[in-house]
Design an enzyme around this catalytic site. Sequence first.
Site, PDB file in Angstrom:
ATOM      1  N   ASP A 218       0.820  -1.343  -0.223  1.00  0.00           N
ATOM      2  CA  ASP A 218       0.022  -0.054  -0.092  1.00  0.00           C
ATOM      3  C   ASP A 218       1.019   1.148   0.012  1.00  0.00           C
ATOM      4  O   ASP A 218       2.228   1.123   0.181  1.00  0.00           O
ATOM      5  CB  ASP A 218      -0.929   0.086   1.121  1.00  0.00           C
ATOM      6  CG  ASP A 218      -2.296   0.822   0.864  1.00  0.00           C
ATOM      7  OD1 ASP A 218      -2.174   1.550  -0.083  1.00  0.00           O
ATOM      8  OD2 ASP A 218      -3.117   0.565   1.639  1.00  0.00           O
TER       9      ASP A 218
ATOM     10  N   GLU B 111     -10.627   6.981   4.543  1.00  0.00           N
ATOM     11  CA  GLU B 111      -9.483   6.241   5.066  1.00  0.00           C
ATOM     12  C   GLU B 111      -9.480   7.027   6.600  1.00  0.00           C
ATOM     13  O   GLU B 111     -10.600   7.037   7.436  1.00  0.00           O
ATOM     14  CB  GLU B 111      -8.263   6.556   4.473  1.00  0.00           C
ATOM     15  CG  GLU B 111      -7.987   5.869   2.993  1.00  0.00           C
ATOM     16  CD  GLU B 111      -6.607   5.456   2.491  1.00  0.00           C
ATOM     17  OE1 GLU B 111      -5.667   5.580   3.142  1.00  0.00           O
ATOM     18  OE2 GLU B 111      -6.723   5.736   1.236  1.00  0.00           O
TER      19      GLU B 111
HETATM   20  C1  BGC Z   1      -4.963   3.176   0.162  1.00  0.00           C
HETATM   21  C2  BGC Z   1      -5.494   1.947  -0.801  1.00  0.00           C
HETATM   22  C3  BGC Z   1      -5.133   2.987  -2.237  1.00  0.00           C
HETATM   23  C4  BGC Z   1      -3.970   3.436  -2.239  1.00  0.00           C
HETATM   24  C5  BGC Z   1      -3.709   3.980  -3.501  1.00  0.00           C
HETATM   25  C6  BGC Z   1      -3.834   3.638   0.003  1.00  0.00           C
HETATM   26  O1  BGC Z   1      -4.064   4.950   0.823  1.00  0.00           O
HETATM   27  O2  BGC Z   1      -5.215   2.492   1.507  1.00  0.00           O
HETATM   28  O3  BGC Z   1      -6.783   1.539  -0.749  1.00  0.00           O
HETATM   29  O4  BGC Z   1      -5.548   1.576  -3.089  1.00  0.00           O
HETATM   30  O5  BGC Z   1      -3.658   4.527  -1.298  1.00  0.00           O
HETATM   31  O6  BGC Z   1      -4.552   5.026  -3.906  1.00  0.00           O
HETATM   32  C1  BGC Z   2      -3.331   9.936  -2.200  1.00  0.00           C
HETATM   33  C2  BGC Z   2      -3.827   8.649  -1.824  1.00  0.00           C
HETATM   34  C3  BGC Z   2      -3.381   7.659  -0.741  1.00  0.00           C
HETATM   35  C4  BGC Z   2      -3.401   8.736   0.565  1.00  0.00           C
HETATM   36  C5  BGC Z   2      -2.548   8.067   1.393  1.00  0.00           C
HETATM   37  C6  BGC Z   2      -3.120  10.653  -0.888  1.00  0.00           C
HETATM   38  O1  BGC Z   2      -2.534  11.921  -1.120  1.00  0.00           O
HETATM   39  O2  BGC Z   2      -3.824  10.760  -3.140  1.00  0.00           O
HETATM   40  O3  BGC Z   2      -3.963   7.704  -3.029  1.00  0.00           O
HETATM   41  O4  BGC Z   2      -4.033   6.751  -0.474  1.00  0.00           O
HETATM   42  O5  BGC Z   2      -2.684   9.925   0.150  1.00  0.00           O
HETATM   43  O6  BGC Z   2      -1.860   8.798   2.421  1.00  0.00           O
END
Ligand code: BGC
Ligand code: BGC
Length: 783
Positions: free
Chosen positions: A481, A674
Amino acid sequence: MRVRRFLPSSLGAGLFLLSLAPASRATTIRGTVLDSRQSPVANAAVWVMDTAAWPRHRALTDAEGKFTLSFPGPDGVGVRSRPAVSGFQLDKPGILFVEVKALDGRVCKRETLAVGAGNWRLDNLRAFANGLPKGTWVVECRVGASKWTRKVVSLGKDAGHPKLVAIGRIPAAGRATEIAPIGQILVRKAGFEALSLALPSSDTALSLTISDGRFEKRIDSVMATMTLADKIGQMTQGLYSIRSLSAIASNRLGSVLSGGGDPLADYNILQAQTQSTARKIPLLYGVDAVHGHAKREGGTVLPHNIGLGATRDTALLRRLGENTAKELWAGNADWAFAPCLAVARDERWGRTYESFGEVPELAARLGSAYIKGLQGDAVSTPWRVVACAKHYLADGGTTYGTGTTSSAAAQKILNEGDARISQAELDSLHMTPYLASVAAGVGTLMASYSSFNGVKMHAHKALLTDSLKTDFAFDGFVVSDWLAVEQLKGTFSEQVATAINAGIDMSMEPKRDTLFISTLTALAGSGGVPQSRIDDAVRRILRVKFRQGLFESSERRTAWDTEIGSVEHRALAREAVRKSLVVLKNDNTVLPLPKTGKTISVVGTHADNAGLQCGGWTKVGGMDNVAWNGAAGVVQGATSILAGFKSLAGASIQTATTGADVVVVVAGEQPYAETSGDKADLPLPAQAATLLATAKAAGQKTVLVLISGRPLVLAEAAANADAIVAAWLPGSEGAGVADVLLGDVAPVGKLPMTWPASIAQLPINIGDAVYAPLYPYGHGLTW
Ligand code: BGC
Ligand code: BGC
């Protein structure tokens, strides 16, 4: 139970063969798995799948390629008997007469068998009819002096293999029984094509030959030319927006993603760049299409998974996956970071809406159907994309208070936390959906930020390698991830070594792709990461790329543009919205609302705001880079809930609260993604409660439509609503809500999560010893 075969010597075994097996509640299957040279294959995964393609029982072959699977039935697999056709029951030994006749009555085959007492089924009729020309035949049977029963069947030399032919009720010695084999056997082993066949009904010794993987030789020849730099590049995923296209190609990156940002516009140029490198290995472009291609302006936005969980409709999920694949394909993406297979056990978790619900069956069945839709049929489907089951493992099972977060403002609640649960709970609750997804052929898995009893999943060799790749024979690749590798202990070099050695094949490195490359290169040189591990990772990545068809063509699909947000896709998304609605309460049958004759107010923060109804991971118009958390606002091409009501009952709909017969309050959560969604409290917003209370006091009928990624605690507001409908995060097709509330379609949705009566009850899940929710798991009214 023991197999029994009757081969009457008087008639000669060579003449025909009719096998009879006892109707049994237990099944044992033994066999050997061989390769195309007829050598035994060790460590092949042999699984028994139920009728819904869900793995139920499994074994690994031993060094001689042998396996034994014994399981009780029927539990969705095995041998099921029910009073019907095709078998018979004898309370004492008797004589069975079987005849095969042509349609004109001519007897072509005849058999007489002595049969013991018990339940019996007739199978292998193809062998019985061997020698007859292919065609339609009449099979007749009787036991003892009973009447003949007849069944018209298709039999004969080339008529395929009727696994079990129903021959009708035999009234001789009591009830006839149908005893049908249920389910499939699936054999998997990395480097071979998966083999699937109908479950034999008895413990025949099977000899299963699996063929070499379609692409393995081609992978060999590509790998033979690759340098260490080529290989490590393949294991690296960068963020396209921070790298020039030429740097992406010259660093030989295996993949790029767009993260929470807008989709990549220069795909053609990028793939063209890879074709100008020595190895010409196309890259995979991955997108978080977690509810349709929702980050693409004008894309069809599906309900988030929690709403799809309420539909319980696997056929629908498969079609939604297909439509999303078409939109991604048209939008030049190869890979969807979806579906999320989290089994969310505590809705205070900010990712609850990405989960299909609190029980593993939902993620297993719906997730697998969606994967099959996204990935299509690898042979004949041009628009397929690679799916990604995430986040492995137990992201939805973390313990309250163990959450970690990079944001000081957010509370330390559940996201990215530690699942402090037993191995048994891990297996039964969280592993099941992954077994199902591997069985469905998922191309990739994403590791979870979270930990299992203190061990970070990105470092968990036993779960990433031993379970997933060895026991389950998962032959795709595991991606880390976002920046998750650097959450491990130690220096960056130690973090990389731990993750790659544990089984991460590709590292998502949005910020440190070049550092990752130099670090892994040094580790390869020092032996900190063995060459064999690197080769295994690269082989897996190339296998997925070959299966995706990227080596045949990574050309753009301009002709497919009309797929994005098409009328057809929106219609199916609207059907999904209708099926996802859960009617929690409907006092005095206030619902469905009349389209004419009454005035209906549709009010509340979420009534006319597509951004709010789509939630996180959605591109909201006019705003840059808000696709991650979502936002209030306009979503291109979307229909708000109010607009949906107006389209069906324009004259009756108003937006002023006063003066209407019925007030529909549409309210709920603000978008999040998230960790920002981790919440210690889940109240219904005060404004909505006030709207309901005021309307109730004015003697109006009240309906609460909840737009939320999870159950909210309704408290006394529930009493002021005559009807309550959970609409989850329905996505772009808000009219689906009006379809149900205005009576065009009856509601079918069932709660995918227990609805708590208070915040103090959390976590609360079906099966808990103490269980007194406001609405139980599975609740959902209809009319
Ligand atoms: C998330 C994932 C996601 C990835 C890419 C992460 O923060 O936990 O689910 O696919 O970012 O954007
Ligand atoms: C990204 C996401 C990612 C997240 C994690 C964002 O800036 O665009 O894809 O999941 O950061 O910290």
